[in-house]
Design a protein around this motif. Structure first.
Motif, PDB file in Angstrom:
ATOM      1  N   HIS A 217      -6.635   6.055   0.219  1.00  0.00           N
ATOM      2  CA  HIS A 217      -6.735   6.827   1.451  1.00  0.00           C
ATOM      3  C   HIS A 217      -7.558   6.074   2.493  1.00  0.00           C
ATOM      4  O   HIS A 217      -7.798   6.592   3.579  1.00  0.00           O
ATOM      5  CB  HIS A 217      -7.371   8.192   1.185  1.00  0.00           C
ATOM      6  CG  HIS A 217      -6.464   9.130   0.459  1.00  0.00           C
ATOM      7  ND1 HIS A 217      -6.558   9.353  -0.893  1.00  0.00           N
ATOM      8  CD2 HIS A 217      -5.430   9.888   0.886  1.00  0.00           C
ATOM      9  CE1 HIS A 217      -5.634  10.226  -1.265  1.00  0.00           C
ATOM     10  NE2 HIS A 217      -4.941  10.567  -0.210  1.00  0.00           N
ATOM     11  N   SER A 218      -7.991   4.865   2.154  1.00  0.00           N
ATOM     12  CA  SER A 218      -8.808   4.069   3.071  1.00  0.00           C
ATOM     13  C   SER A 218      -7.911   3.218   3.957  1.00  0.00           C
ATOM     14  O   SER A 218      -7.292   2.260   3.499  1.00  0.00           O
ATOM     15  CB  SER A 218      -9.769   3.173   2.277  1.00  0.00           C
ATOM     16  OG  SER A 218     -10.383   2.232   3.130  1.00  0.00           O
ATOM     17  N   ALA A 219      -7.851   3.560   5.240  1.00  0.00           N
ATOM     18  CA  ALA A 219      -7.021   2.801   6.177  1.00  0.00           C
ATOM     19  C   ALA A 219      -7.457   1.336   6.282  1.00  0.00           C
ATOM     20  O   ALA A 219      -6.609   0.440   6.258  1.00  0.00           O
ATOM     21  CB  ALA A 219      -7.040   3.470   7.557  1.00  0.00           C
TER      22      ALA A 219
ATOM     23  N   GLY B  84       0.828  -1.187   0.000  1.00  0.00           N
ATOM     24  CA  GLY B  84       0.000   0.000   0.000  1.00  0.00           C
ATOM     25  C   GLY B  84       0.869   1.246   0.000  1.00  0.00           C
ATOM     26  O   GLY B  84       1.938   1.263   0.615  1.00  0.00           O
ATOM     27  N   ILE B  85       0.437   2.265  -0.690  1.00  0.00           N
ATOM     28  CA  ILE B  85       1.158   3.535  -0.725  1.00  0.00           C
ATOM     29  C   ILE B  85       0.200   4.613  -0.234  1.00  0.00           C
ATOM     30  O   ILE B  85      -0.868   4.819  -0.828  1.00  0.00           O
ATOM     31  CB  ILE B  85       1.672   3.868  -2.132  1.00  0.00           C
ATOM     32  CG1 ILE B  85       2.580   2.743  -2.634  1.00  0.00           C
ATOM     33  CG2 ILE B  85       2.419   5.189  -2.146  1.00  0.00           C
ATOM     34  CD1 ILE B  85       3.066   2.919  -4.058  1.00  0.00           C
ATOM     35  N   ILE B  86       0.553   5.267   0.863  1.00  0.00           N
ATOM     36  CA  ILE B  86      -0.335   6.247   1.473  1.00  0.00           C
ATOM     37  C   ILE B  86       0.400   7.565   1.682  1.00  0.00           C
ATOM     38  O   ILE B  86       1.619   7.604   1.804  1.00  0.00           O
ATOM     39  CB  ILE B  86      -0.904   5.745   2.822  1.00  0.00           C
ATOM     40  CG1 ILE B  86       0.234   5.310   3.759  1.00  0.00           C
ATOM     41  CG2 ILE B  86      -1.879   4.626   2.610  1.00  0.00           C
ATOM     42  CD1 ILE B  86      -0.246   4.852   5.110  1.00  0.00           C
ATOM     43  N   GLY B  87      -0.357   8.620   1.708  1.00  0.00           N
ATOM     44  CA  GLY B  87       0.189   9.961   1.890  1.00  0.00           C
ATOM     45  C   GLY B  87      -0.859  10.974   1.500  1.00  0.00           C
ATOM     46  O   GLY B  87      -1.787  10.671   0.752  1.00  0.00           O
TER      47      GLY B  87
ATOM     48  N   GLU C 272      -5.938   4.593  -6.817  1.00  0.00           N
ATOM     49  CA  GLU C 272      -7.144   5.243  -6.306  1.00  0.00           C
ATOM     50  C   GLU C 272      -8.335   5.177  -7.250  1.00  0.00           C
ATOM     51  O   GLU C 272      -9.413   5.669  -6.932  1.00  0.00           O
ATOM     52  CB  GLU C 272      -6.838   6.722  -5.994  1.00  0.00           C
ATOM     53  CG  GLU C 272      -7.749   7.387  -4.980  1.00  0.00           C
ATOM     54  CD  GLU C 272      -7.569   6.865  -3.574  1.00  0.00           C
ATOM     55  OE1 GLU C 272      -8.527   6.300  -3.020  1.00  0.00           O
ATOM     56  OE2 GLU C 272      -6.468   6.982  -3.038  1.00  0.00           O
ATOM     57  N   ALA C 273      -8.182   4.545  -8.403  1.00  0.00           N
ATOM     58  CA  ALA C 273      -9.258   4.576  -9.392  1.00  0.00           C
ATOM     59  C   ALA C 273     -10.493   3.813  -8.925  1.00  0.00           C
ATOM     60  O   ALA C 273     -11.606   4.111  -9.353  1.00  0.00           O
ATOM     61  CB  ALA C 273      -8.767   3.998 -10.720  1.00  0.00           C
ATOM     62  N   LEU C 274     -10.309   2.836  -8.036  1.00  0.00           N
ATOM     63  CA  LEU C 274     -11.448   2.021  -7.618  1.00  0.00           C
ATOM     64  C   LEU C 274     -12.458   2.808  -6.806  1.00  0.00           C
ATOM     65  O   LEU C 274     -13.573   2.354  -6.593  1.00  0.00           O
ATOM     66  CB  LEU C 274     -10.951   0.822  -6.792  1.00  0.00           C
ATOM     67  CG  LEU C 274     -10.038  -0.150  -7.534  1.00  0.00           C
ATOM     68  CD1 LEU C 274      -9.749  -1.356  -6.659  1.00  0.00           C
ATOM     69  CD2 LEU C 274     -10.644  -0.584  -8.844  1.00  0.00           C
ATOM     70  N   ALA C 275     -12.076   3.983  -6.322  1.00  0.00           N
ATOM     71  CA  ALA C 275     -13.002   4.785  -5.528  1.00  0.00           C
ATOM     72  C   ALA C 275     -14.205   5.236  -6.355  1.00  0.00           C
ATOM     73  O   ALA C 275     -15.240   5.629  -5.799  1.00  0.00           O
ATOM     74  CB  ALA C 275     -12.283   6.002  -4.961  1.00  0.00           C
ATOM     75  N   VAL C 276     -14.099   5.184  -7.689  1.00  0.00           N
ATOM     76  CA  VAL C 276     -15.186   5.643  -8.550  1.00  0.00           C
ATOM     77  C   VAL C 276     -16.300   4.608  -8.628  1.00  0.00           C
ATOM     78  O   VAL C 276     -17.470   4.950  -8.741  1.00  0.00           O
ATOM     79  CB  VAL C 276     -14.650   5.963  -9.964  1.00  0.00           C
ATOM     80  CG1 VAL C 276     -15.783   6.384 -10.891  1.00  0.00           C
ATOM     81  CG2 VAL C 276     -13.586   7.040  -9.880  1.00  0.00           C
TER      82      VAL C 276
END
Length: 455
Positions: A214-216, A66-69, A182-186
Motif C-alpha cells: 500500500h506504499s506508493a 507492483g500489485i495495488i488495490g 505485504e509481509a515486509l510491513a511487519v
C-alpha cells in the motif's frame, strides 16, 4: 508462452460459495443431486462471491510488478493462485522456474519446529536438494540475524523474527519468481531496507518479483509496472506512476463518480491510450510544466478521513477546519509550492484564561510532519469570554512531498481544563506535484537544482 515471460495469467477467476446458514451447505450437497435425478431444475442454496474475475497479465523475466488495490480487491487471491496454493475457478496460470512466496506472516512454518528445521523444510519444498540447503544455510541465517533463536521453536518467535526468517529463506534461495504479499510491513526499518536491497539484487540477476504494497513510494521506486485491482477486476496494468494515480482517485472517489472513473481507466487499459478521466479530474502527479501551470487546487469531496477522533467539549468547541487558497476557496487537493491558509473556527462556551490554539499535519503513518501554535510558545491569550466566537488562520507554504496528509487542531488553556477541545484527523488533503520531482521524503527543502562541478 514466450521464453521471456515468467508469469502468464489468462482470464483468471476465483468464485467462493457463500452460505447464509450452516444447514444450507448440507442442502447444497444433497438436494440438487436428487433434483437432477428426477429431472427437476437443481436449486442453489449459496450466493456467489467473485474474489477475482477475468484477470489477465504477463510478467517478463527480471521485471518487478507492483500489485495495488484496496483491502478485498483480490490481491492476495491472485498471488495465491500464481503460487499454486489456491485453485482457480476458471482461467489459467503458467509460471517458468522456481517460485518462492512470502504470502503472509508465518505461512509455511511449523510452529513446533525450530527455525533451522523450518529452513530445511521450506527450502526442500521449493526444490532445493539437501546439499544445496546446506550450502546456503549460513547465508540464510546471516540474513535473518535472529541469533540463538534459530535453534528454538518458531512458536516462541516475535512477529518480526518470523518475517525475518521467512524472507531470508525465500530470498536467499535465488528464486526465478519471488512473490511478496505485504509481509515486509511487519519488520523494522533497518530490516525493511535490507529486504529492499536484496530485492534489487534479485531483480538484477533476472528474478521476476510480484510485490503487493500500500506504499506508493515503494511501488514507484521498486517496480517497472503496476497492476491496479478493484473489486476483483483488473483496472489498469501500466506504469507505477499512472497506476498510483488511478488507485488514489478510485479509493477517494465519491460514489457518484466511482463507476465513471473505473470505466474510463478500464477503457484506457484496453486501448493503451491515456485515460479520458484525466481530462475531467485533477491530476495527482503532473510531469510537464504546462500541465502544472494549468492545475488549480480544487476540493475533492471524496477525501474524507476514516480516523477522525473528537475529544470532549470542555468549554470550547471547534466547529470547522478548512484549507483556503489565495481566493479564499475551500480546497483539499493542493499544489506543491503554493501558499494556503489553514483555518480553524468555533466558539467559547465558558470564560477562559491562558488560551492558545494549535494545529498539526500528520502523514499516513501518524507521524507529525509540522504544526503551528498561536500565540507562540510561552505566550497566551489572557482572557476570553464565554459565548465569543473565534477564527484563527495558520499560513503554510506547501513544501510537502506529493502524497496524502491529515490535519488536526485544538484549543488549549494553561489552566484546567487544559484541553478545551481537540479534533484529530479532522480533514485530509492531497498534495499534487508541480514540475519535475527534485526531492524525496516528506518535505522539499531544496533551494535550487543540484549542481555538479568536476575538475
Amino acid at each position: 508462452m514466450s521464453s521471456d515471460i515468467s508469469v502468464n495469467v489468462q482470464n483468471l477467476s476465483k468464485c467462493y460459495q457463500i452460505y447464509d446458514r450452516p444447514r444450507d451447505r448440507l442442502k447444497q450437497f444433497v438436494v440438487p443431486r436428487l433434483q437432477r435425478q428426477v429431472g427437476m431444475q437443481p436449486q442453489q442454496y449459496f450466493r456467489e462471491f467473485w474474489a477475482l474475475k477475468d484477470v489477465t497479465l504477463e510478467v517478463r523475466k527480471g521485471e518487478t510488478v507492483g500489485i495495488i488495490g484496496r483491502n478485498g480487491s483480490g490481491k492476495s487471491t491472485l498471488l495465491q493462485m500464481i503460487c499454486g496454493t489456491l485453485n482457480p475457478t476458471s482461467g489459467e496460470v503458467h509460471t517458468t522456474g522456481r517460485v518462492a512466496a512470502l504470502l503472509e506472516l508465518g505461512s509455511g512454518f511449523n510452529p513446533e519446529f525450530t527455525g533451522r528445521e523450518n529452513v530445511h523444510m521450506n527450502a526442500a519444498i521449493v526444490g532445493l536438494s539437501p546439499d544445496e540447503i546446506e550450502a546456503r544455510f549460513d547465508d540464510i541465517a546471516a540474513f535473518a540475524d535472529i541469533g540463538g533463536f534459530l535453534e528454538q521453536p518458531v512458536k516462541s518467535y516475535s512477529s518480526g523474527m518470523v518475517v525475518r526468517l521467512a524472507f531470508a529463506v525465500q530470498a536467499m534461495i535465488n528464486p526465478d519468481i519471488l512473490v511478496v504479499d505485504e509481509a515486509l510491513a511487519v519488520g523494522d526499518e533497518k530490516f525493511q531496507r535490507k529486504c529492499f536491497t536484496r530485492l534489487e539484487e534479485l531483480k538484477a540477476r533476472g528474478t521476476s518479483i510480484l510485490f503487493v504494497s500500500h506504499s506508493a513510494p515503494s511501488i514507484i521506486e521498486l517496480c517497472d509496472r503496476a497492476l491496479v485491482l478493484d473489486r476483483g477486476a483488473r483496472i489498469m496494468y501500466t506504469s507505477p506512476q499512472q497506476a498510483i494515480r488511478a488507485y488514489q482517485k478510485i479509493i477517494y472517489a465519491p460514489d457518484k463518480d466511482y463507476q465513471h472513473l473505473v470505466q474510463s481507466y478500464v477503457a484506457a487499459d484496453q486501448s493503451g491510450e491515456a485515460p479520458a478521466i484525466e481530462r475531467d479530474f485533477p491530476r495527482a502527479v503532473e510531469t510537464s510544466e504546462k500541465a502544472a501551470a494549468e492545475n488549480a487546487a480544487i476540493f475533492d469531496p471524496g477525501l474524507i478521513p476514516e480516523t477522525t477522533s473528537v475529544y470532549p467539549i470542555q468549554g470550547a468547541e471547534i466547529e470547522n477546519i478548512s484549507i483556503l487558497d489565495e481566493n479564499n476557496n475551500a480546497v483539499n487537493v493542493l499544489n506543491a509550492g503554493s501558499v494556503y491558509q489553514f483555518e480553524i473556527s468555533g466558539k467559547f462556551i465558558d470564560n477562559f484564561s491562558g488560551v492558545y490554539f494549535g494545529m498539526h499535519i500528520r502523514n499516513v503513518s501518524g507521524a507529525v510532519i509540522t504544526g503551528q501554535k498561536y500565540p507562540e510558545d510561552g505566550n497566551f491569550i489572557r482572557a476570553v469570554q464565554g459565548g465569543s466566537a473565534f477564527t484563527v488562520r495558520f499560513s503554510f507554504n506547501m513544501s510537502l512531498i506529493p502524497g496524502v496528509y491529515f490535519v488536526g487542531a485544538g484549543v488549549w488553556s494553561a489552566e484546567e481544563p487544559t484541553c478545551a477541545h481537540r479534533i484529530m484527523d479532522a480533514i485530509m488533503f492531497r498534495v499534487s506535484a508541480v514540475g519535475k520531482p527534485i526531492s524525496f521524503g516528506y518535505v522539499n527543502l531544496s533551494a535550487s537544482e543540484p549542481r555538479l562541478e568536476m575538475v
